[in-house]
Design an enzyme around this catalytic site. Structure first.
Site, PDB file in Angstrom:
ATOM      1  N   PHE A 181      -7.616   1.661  12.145  1.00 11.44           N
ATOM      2  CA  PHE A 181      -6.366   2.231  12.665  1.00 11.44           C
ATOM      3  C   PHE A 181      -6.499   2.683  14.123  1.00 11.44           C
ATOM      4  O   PHE A 181      -6.145   3.799  14.472  1.00 11.44           O
ATOM      5  CB  PHE A 181      -5.992   3.415  11.755  1.00 11.44           C
ATOM      6  CG  PHE A 181      -4.527   3.732  11.674  1.00 11.44           C
ATOM      7  CD1 PHE A 181      -3.666   2.954  10.918  1.00 11.44           C
ATOM      8  CD2 PHE A 181      -3.999   4.838  12.337  1.00 11.44           C
ATOM      9  CE1 PHE A 181      -2.312   3.275  10.815  1.00 11.44           C
ATOM     10  CE2 PHE A 181      -2.642   5.163  12.245  1.00 11.44           C
ATOM     11  CZ  PHE A 181      -1.802   4.383  11.478  1.00 11.44           C
TER      12      PHE A 181
ATOM     13  N   ARG B  81      -7.613  -1.541   9.008  1.00 12.15           N
ATOM     14  CA  ARG B  81      -8.872  -0.829   8.762  1.00 12.15           C
ATOM     15  C   ARG B  81      -9.478  -0.215  10.032  1.00 12.15           C
ATOM     16  O   ARG B  81      -9.994  -0.934  10.880  1.00 12.15           O
ATOM     17  CB  ARG B  81      -9.854  -1.798   8.119  1.00 12.15           C
ATOM     18  CG  ARG B  81     -10.896  -1.150   7.233  1.00 12.15           C
ATOM     19  CD  ARG B  81     -11.650  -2.226   6.489  1.00 12.15           C
ATOM     20  NE  ARG B  81     -12.403  -1.665   5.369  1.00 12.15           N
ATOM     21  CZ  ARG B  81     -13.030  -2.402   4.448  1.00 12.15           C
ATOM     22  NH1 ARG B  81     -12.994  -3.712   4.535  1.00 12.15           N
ATOM     23  NH2 ARG B  81     -13.679  -1.822   3.468  1.00 12.15           N
TER      24      ARG B  81
ATOM     25  N   GLU C 260     -12.756   2.886   5.608  1.00  7.88           N
ATOM     26  CA  GLU C 260     -12.713   2.364   6.969  1.00  7.88           C
ATOM     27  C   GLU C 260     -13.989   2.577   7.790  1.00  7.88           C
ATOM     28  O   GLU C 260     -14.362   1.690   8.567  1.00  7.88           O
ATOM     29  CB  GLU C 260     -11.535   2.996   7.726  1.00  7.88           C
ATOM     30  CG  GLU C 260     -10.175   2.658   7.156  1.00  7.88           C
ATOM     31  CD  GLU C 260      -9.086   3.532   7.756  1.00  7.88           C
ATOM     32  OE1 GLU C 260      -9.011   4.719   7.416  1.00  7.88           O
ATOM     33  OE2 GLU C 260      -8.326   3.011   8.584  1.00  7.88           O
TER      34      GLU C 260
ATOM     35  N   THR D   8      -3.551  11.659  10.798  1.00  6.88           N
ATOM     36  CA  THR D   8      -3.370  12.569  11.934  1.00  6.88           C
ATOM     37  C   THR D   8      -1.946  13.120  12.002  1.00  6.88           C
ATOM     38  O   THR D   8      -1.704  14.094  12.689  1.00  6.88           O
ATOM     39  CB  THR D   8      -3.732  11.864  13.249  1.00  6.88           C
ATOM     40  OG1 THR D   8      -2.982  10.653  13.334  1.00  6.88           O
ATOM     41  CG2 THR D   8      -5.216  11.537  13.289  1.00  6.88           C
TER      42      THR D   8
ATOM     43  N   ARG E   3      -5.232   7.577  17.240  1.00  5.44           N
ATOM     44  CA  ARG E   3      -6.561   7.497  16.619  1.00  5.44           C
ATOM     45  C   ARG E   3      -7.551   6.840  17.578  1.00  5.44           C
ATOM     46  O   ARG E   3      -8.737   7.185  17.569  1.00  5.44           O
ATOM     47  CB  ARG E   3      -6.499   6.777  15.270  1.00  5.44           C
ATOM     48  CG  ARG E   3      -7.754   6.931  14.434  1.00  5.44           C
ATOM     49  CD  ARG E   3      -7.577   6.411  13.019  1.00  5.44           C
ATOM     50  NE  ARG E   3      -7.111   7.439  12.121  1.00  5.44           N
ATOM     51  CZ  ARG E   3      -7.900   8.321  11.485  1.00  5.44           C
ATOM     52  NH1 ARG E   3      -9.207   8.287  11.640  1.00  5.44           N
ATOM     53  NH2 ARG E   3      -7.385   9.229  10.690  1.00  5.44           N
TER      54      ARG E   3
ATOM     55  N   ALA F  97      -5.758   5.513   5.667  1.00  6.53           N
ATOM     56  CA  ALA F  97      -6.579   6.504   6.359  1.00  6.53           C
ATOM     57  C   ALA F  97      -7.838   6.845   5.551  1.00  6.53           C
ATOM     58  O   ALA F  97      -8.386   7.944   5.681  1.00  6.53           O
ATOM     59  CB  ALA F  97      -5.767   7.764   6.672  1.00  6.53           C
TER      60      ALA F  97
ATOM     61  N   GLN G 246       0.836  -1.199   0.000  1.00  4.63           N
ATOM     62  CA  GLN G 246       0.000   0.000   0.000  1.00  4.63           C
ATOM     63  C   GLN G 246       0.871   1.249   0.000  1.00  4.63           C
ATOM     64  O   GLN G 246       0.358   2.362  -0.032  1.00  4.63           O
ATOM     65  CB  GLN G 246      -0.881   0.030   1.260  1.00  4.63           C
ATOM     66  CG  GLN G 246      -1.925  -1.062   1.327  1.00  4.63           C
ATOM     67  CD  GLN G 246      -2.655  -1.078   2.648  1.00  4.63           C
ATOM     68  OE1 GLN G 246      -2.641  -2.067   3.358  1.00  4.63           O
ATOM     69  NE2 GLN G 246      -3.325   0.017   3.007  1.00  4.63           N
TER      70      GLN G 246
ATOM     71  N   GLU H  18       0.744  -1.684   4.591  1.00  4.26           N
ATOM     72  CA  GLU H  18       1.257  -0.308   4.675  1.00  4.26           C
ATOM     73  C   GLU H  18       2.745  -0.331   4.964  1.00  4.26           C
ATOM     74  O   GLU H  18       3.526   0.351   4.317  1.00  4.26           O
ATOM     75  CB  GLU H  18       0.545   0.423   5.816  1.00  4.26           C
ATOM     76  CG  GLU H  18      -0.541   1.352   5.343  1.00  4.26           C
ATOM     77  CD  GLU H  18      -1.018   2.262   6.448  1.00  4.26           C
ATOM     78  OE1 GLU H  18      -0.272   3.167   6.832  1.00  4.26           O
ATOM     79  OE2 GLU H  18      -2.141   2.045   6.931  1.00  4.26           O
TER      80      GLU H  18
HETATM   81  N1  MTE Z   1     -11.371  -2.755   0.521  1.00  3.09           N
HETATM   82  C1  MTE Z   1     -10.851  -3.862  -0.065  1.00  3.09           C
HETATM   83  N2  MTE Z   1     -11.618  -4.559  -0.909  1.00  3.09           N
HETATM   84  N3  MTE Z   1      -9.581  -4.280   0.194  1.00  3.09           N
HETATM   85  C2  MTE Z   1      -8.770  -3.601   1.072  1.00  3.09           C
HETATM   86  O1  MTE Z   1      -7.616  -3.984   1.288  1.00  3.09           O
HETATM   87  N4  MTE Z   1      -8.555  -1.669   2.614  1.00  3.09           N
HETATM   88  C3  MTE Z   1      -9.286  -0.752   3.488  1.00  3.09           C
HETATM   89  C4  MTE Z   1     -10.349   0.003   2.700  1.00  3.09           C
HETATM   90  N5  MTE Z   1     -11.136  -0.905   1.901  1.00  3.09           N
HETATM   91  C5  MTE Z   1      -9.290  -2.420   1.718  1.00  3.09           C
HETATM   92  C6  MTE Z   1     -10.609  -2.027   1.379  1.00  3.09           C
HETATM   93  C7  MTE Z   1      -8.447   0.219   4.165  1.00  3.09           C
HETATM   94  S1  MTE Z   1      -7.661  -0.249   5.575  1.00  3.09           S
HETATM   95  C8  MTE Z   1      -8.322   1.504   3.719  1.00  3.09           C
HETATM   96  S2  MTE Z   1      -7.417   2.646   4.577  1.00  3.09           S
HETATM   97  C9  MTE Z   1      -8.961   1.949   2.484  1.00  3.09           C
HETATM   98  O2  MTE Z   1      -9.684   0.922   1.851  1.00  3.09           O
HETATM   99  C10 MTE Z   1      -7.879   2.485   1.552  1.00  3.09           C
HETATM  100  O3  MTE Z   1      -8.370   2.866   0.334  1.00  3.09           O
HETATM  101  P1  MTE Z   1      -9.049   4.295   0.040  1.00  3.09           P
HETATM  102  O4  MTE Z   1      -8.329   5.312   0.855  1.00  3.09           O
HETATM  103  O5  MTE Z   1      -8.840   4.445  -1.409  1.00  3.09           O
HETATM  104  O6  MTE Z   1     -10.470   4.144   0.440  1.00  3.09           O
HETATM  105  C1  QUE Z   2      -4.372   7.169   9.924  1.00  2.00           C
HETATM  106  C2  QUE Z   2      -3.495   6.417   9.213  1.00  2.00           C
HETATM  107  C3  QUE Z   2      -2.112   6.646   9.309  1.00  2.00           C
HETATM  108  C4  QUE Z   2      -1.637   7.649  10.158  1.00  2.00           C
HETATM  109  C5  QUE Z   2      -2.543   8.396  10.881  1.00  2.00           C
HETATM  110  C6  QUE Z   2      -3.888   8.160  10.757  1.00  2.00           C
HETATM  111  C7  QUE Z   2      -1.157   5.896   8.580  1.00  2.00           C
HETATM  112  C8  QUE Z   2       0.220   6.228   8.718  1.00  2.00           C
HETATM  113  C9  QUE Z   2       0.614   7.242   9.598  1.00  2.00           C
HETATM  114  C10 QUE Z   2       1.976   7.688   9.804  1.00  2.00           C
HETATM  115  C11 QUE Z   2       2.297   8.448  10.917  1.00  2.00           C
HETATM  116  C12 QUE Z   2       3.566   8.951  11.127  1.00  2.00           C
HETATM  117  C13 QUE Z   2       4.550   8.722  10.198  1.00  2.00           C
HETATM  118  C14 QUE Z   2       4.254   7.948   9.059  1.00  2.00           C
HETATM  119  C15 QUE Z   2       2.974   7.448   8.879  1.00  2.00           C
HETATM  120  O1  QUE Z   2      -0.312   7.904  10.297  1.00  2.00           O
HETATM  121  O2  QUE Z   2      -1.536   4.998   7.827  1.00  2.00           O
HETATM  122  O3  QUE Z   2       5.209   7.724   8.142  1.00  2.00           O
HETATM  123  O4  QUE Z   2       5.814   9.223  10.360  1.00  2.00           O
HETATM  124  O5  QUE Z   2       1.107   5.526   7.977  1.00  2.00           O
HETATM  125  O6  QUE Z   2      -4.767   8.908  11.437  1.00  2.00           O
HETATM  126  O7  QUE Z   2      -3.961   5.440   8.419  1.00  2.00           O
HETATM  127 MO1  MOS Z   3      -6.012   1.521   6.166  1.00  2.00          MO
HETATM  128  S1  MOS Z   3      -5.735   0.699   8.025  1.00  2.00           S
HETATM  129  O1  MOS Z   3      -5.545   3.123   6.796  1.00  2.00           O
HETATM  130  O2  MOS Z   3      -4.637   0.942   5.359  1.00  2.00           O
END
Ligand code: MTE
Ligand code: QUE
Ligand code: MOS
Length: 746
Positions: free
Chosen positions: A313, A311, A690, A412, A279, A481, A166, A201
């Protein structure tokens, strides 16, 4: 391609006293055994803090940690070789579980505190107060495609890596550290994944780095895909959380004060655990106004795999805590949980729609969603019919619950809220779109395709969305996110706007030849053609325009860039505006529990969810249904078990149960909230990835409602998370035992 098999630690915490790889090298087909000594740069894959050795040296810190990797002509050869590698350990006592970490003061971070008002004084003054604690289990991502990568040496000492990630820019950064190459010599491509869910990620870095290292050393292409058991043992999961709470409230169940100490189990390394805990703290209010709060969070350091994004977070775990609190308040007072929840929703103006971290909830839709859903799901009537059913049935009881969701959209860590795009138009009028987001099944490419269609007025077949690559858009953030579509969509739109601006004068010139007096600002791009608002009948094909623009030496590629405006959070003060906006939703769930076996079914679910002006109705509906079922799995079925030595026992599909189609609600009504364009997001849309996962908390609360129905008059209904059949049976035992105790004196 060469293939890889790892040598992993058999101890949760130990000193390595001997590592001997020589026997592996005599296995036919084994080409090389990689250890820390082979790493030309940094022996580390840590995303933020550099605390994740690629190959362990000196000490191992979790069962499953990689010590060496055997490279062979086949994976059978590599696997055979790995068996021959000799590792000897001097075991150390591992720290396991959040309470174990607290007892040993083993933390990755300092406490993070968010306060509002004076919770201590408000608790002391409140008419009622109760306290409690709960453990919330973690979750395996179980993406259907396990972690995978392949790498090949390029020309002139550079390297190409295709990674199931990702976050291609981070894989690029880590490969560059490991190989001691500048980033411009590392190209990472991220083809569509078979699911990520946050598990790719940071966790894709390890297999990518090994492939890249082996490819450079052997000057051959190398690939590695973890098998399911290795994936489950070697890569991080959703964080287990632990919360202790004290809540003060009045006779109507209006909450006056809430104090929560929140801990997550970060595992052996930091990874994203700090942002995940943050979060959690940001979502301890869910959708409720609580005037006095003290929330304190801290990341625990233990000897298990380093837990990671999943998902939601940390948001889901925070919300489970406050929903547990609301249920306890309601049962303590003998009130209906839905009434107590409704009473406490964010409403009105000013202070009562401001979160504990000081962000005003603009465009608060929670009240509207609550009332529309209560009506469409016939909440009041069904509360009555559930009661009637329960009055008539002794061994099977039904439960009903409505829970809201308010989820903050933005990383965040504010600097991450940026994205880039590169859009190319060819002479024949066809278009390639590049952007920094990755596709994992969430439909991002479909949405980017749709935005380009709308911005350039082209049919679907004129546009191709390219694989995401670090040499097309630099320095990208993880697709995470839920903001992939918001950020990359805005960048794609910006690039298309530049191209339209360059093409419009050419269109005006072509239209003039057809006798239409048009200025550039009147040009419209629609249905694969261009025309002027001053003469709708005269149109020119986009392909003609593209060829004409080329001949006039117009630049036909443009990049676009977007940064989210106006967000900032001051962590030291625990105040700020971390989120660009909030996504809202609510769900009503009805379940049935068998009191003899603890088995349960979900009879019906009604969801009303806010996606703004949907970018794609089918994609968004799929996201809502999928997230809900995935959330249900986390809360009701999936159970991670480690033994007392820190070895994960549930590391395959035979011991870890994800929901199947038969577990999905028998009746499943999903509605998108109507007429809800979101100000200042691309095409009025809202993030969807999410937020709907947390709607599944309604299933947990409905199960609790059914459990309570077995023991009328119970003033609490404890329930472990996950609420497995076993946990439900335990909850029923506890309740019945408690009920007997209360009755004993009579
Ligand atoms: N949906 C599918 N089918 N597969 C995935 O891996 N990941 C989820 C969500 N929906 C996911 C999913 C997560 S954790 C996130 S953060 C978002 O998709 C990321 O994509 P977006 O920001 O484009 O919505
Ligand atoms: C939601 C997220 C992420 C987040 C904060 C959110 C995330 C993520 C990071 C992050 C934070 C500090 C860093 C960095 C990444 O923050 O996915 O490289 O230095 O990677 O609220 O999903
Ligand atoms: Mo989704 S947990 O922010 O990849």
């Amino acid at each position: 391609m060469l293939e890889v098999w790892p040598v992993t630690s058999k101890e949760a915490r130990a000193r390595i006293t001997r590592l001997d790889v020589s026997a592996a090298l005599s296995v036919p087909g084994v080409v090389r055994v990689l250890t820390a000594a082979d790493v030309p740069g940094m022996n580390d894959t840590g995303a933020i803090r550099h605390d994740e050795p690629l190959f362990a040296t000196g000490e191992v810190n979790f069962h499953g940690q990689m010590i060496a990797a055997v490279v062979g002509v086949s994976y059978e050869a590599a696997r055979e070789g790995a068996k021959r590698v000799v590792v000897e350990y001097e075991p150390l006592v591992p720290i396991l579980g959040i309470e174990g970490a607290i007892a040993h003061s083993s933390f990755h971070t300092q406490p993070h505190t968010i306060r509002r008002g004076d919770s201590a004084a408000a608790l002391a003054e409140a008419k009622h107060s109760i306290h409690g604690e709960l453990h919330i289990g973690g979750q395996e991502h179980f993406y259907l495609e396990s972690q995978a990568a392949w790498a090949t040496p390029g020309d002139d000492g550079d390297v190409f890596v295709a990674s199931s990630t990702q976050h291609p820019s981070e894989v690029q950064a880590i490969v560059s550290h490991v190989l001691h190459l500048p980033r411009n010599r590392v190209v990472v491509e991220a083809p569509r994944m078979g699911g990520g869910f946050g598990g790719k990620e940071t966790q894709g870095a390890l297999v990518s780095a090994v492939c890249a290292l082996a490819a450079m050393l052997e000057k051959r292409a190398v690939r590695w895909q973890l098998d399911r058991d290795l994936d489950m043992m070697m890569t991080g999961k959703r964080h287990p959380f632990f919360g202790r709470y004290r809540v003060g409230f009045d006779a109507d169940g209006l909450i006056e004060a809430l104090e929560v100490d929140l801990f997550n189990d970060g595992g052996y390394a930091l990874d994203l655990s700090e942002s995940i805990l943050d979060r959690g703290l940001f979502h301890l209010d869910n959708s409720y106004y609580i005037p006095n709060v003290t929330f304190i969070g801290r990341v625990c350091k233990t000897n298990v795999v380093s837990h990671t994004a999943f998902r939601g977070f940390g948001g889901p775990q925070g919300m489970v805590v406050v929903e547990e609190v609301l249920d306890r308040v309601a049962r303590h007072l003998g009130l209906l949980p839905e009434r107590v929840r409704e009473q406490n929703l964010y409403r009105g103006e000013g202070e009562t729609v401001t979160t504990h971290y000081g962000q005003l909830i603009e465009g608060n839709r929670i009240g509207r969603i609550w009332s529309e859903l209560s009506t469409s799901a016939e909440l009041v009537a069904r509360r009555e019919s559930v009661k009637n059913f329960n009055d008539k049935n002794v061994y099977v009881k039904r439960g009903l619950a409505i829970t809201p969701v308010k989820f903050g959209i933005s990383f965040t860590a504010s600097f991450l809220n940026q994205a880039g795009a590169l859009v190319l138009i060819y002479r024949d009028g066809t278009v390639q779109v590049n952007h920094g987001g990755t596709e994992m099944g969430q439909g991002l490419y479909t949405k980017m395709h749709g935005i380009t269609m709308r911005e350039l007025g082209l049919p679907a077949e004129a546009i191709v969305v390219m694989k995401t690559r670090t040499d097309k858009v630099p320095n990208t953030s993880a697709t995470a996110a839920s903001s992939g579509a918001d950020l990359n969509g805005a960048a794609v739109k910006a690039a298309c706007e530049v191209l339209r601006e360059r093409l419009a004068p050419v269109a005006a010139e072509l239209l003039a030849r057809e006798g239409v007096a048009a200025n550039a600002s009147s040009i419209v791009f629609e249905n694969g053609r261009v025309f002027s608002t001053s003469a709708l009948a005269v149109t020119i094909p986009f392909s003609t325009l593209a060829e004409a623009a080329y001949l006039r030496q117009v630049n036909m590629s443009a990049n676009g860039f977007y940064r989210t405006p106006g967000i900032a959070y001051d962590k030291a003060r625990g105040q700020g505006k971390p989120f660009h906006y909030f996504a809202f939703g609510a769900a009503v769930s009805e379940v049935e529990v068998d009191g003899l076996t603890g088995m349960k079914i979900v009879n019906r679910v009604d969801i009303l969810h806010d996606v703004g002006d949907s970018l794609n109705h089918n994609v968004d509906r799929g996201q809502i249904e999928g997230a809900f079922v995935q959330g249900m799995g986390w809360l009701t079925g999936e159970e991670l078990k480690w033994n007392s030595k820190g070895c994960l026992l549930s590391h395959s599909a035979s011991t870890y149960q994800i929901p199947a189609v038969g577990d999905a609600p028998a009746e499943f009504h999903v509605q998108l909230l109507a007429e809800t364009a979101q100000y200042s997001v691309v095409h009025g849309s809202k993030a969807v990835g999410e937020p709907p996962l947390m709607l599944a908390i309604s299933v947990r609360e409905a199960l609790r409602d059914a459990i309570a129905a077995f023991v009328p008059g119970a003033r609490r209904a404890p329930l472990a998370s996950p609420a497995t059949h076993e946990a439900i049976l335990n909850a029923l035992d506890d309740l019945r035992r408690e009920a007997k105790k209360v009755r004993a004196p009579e």
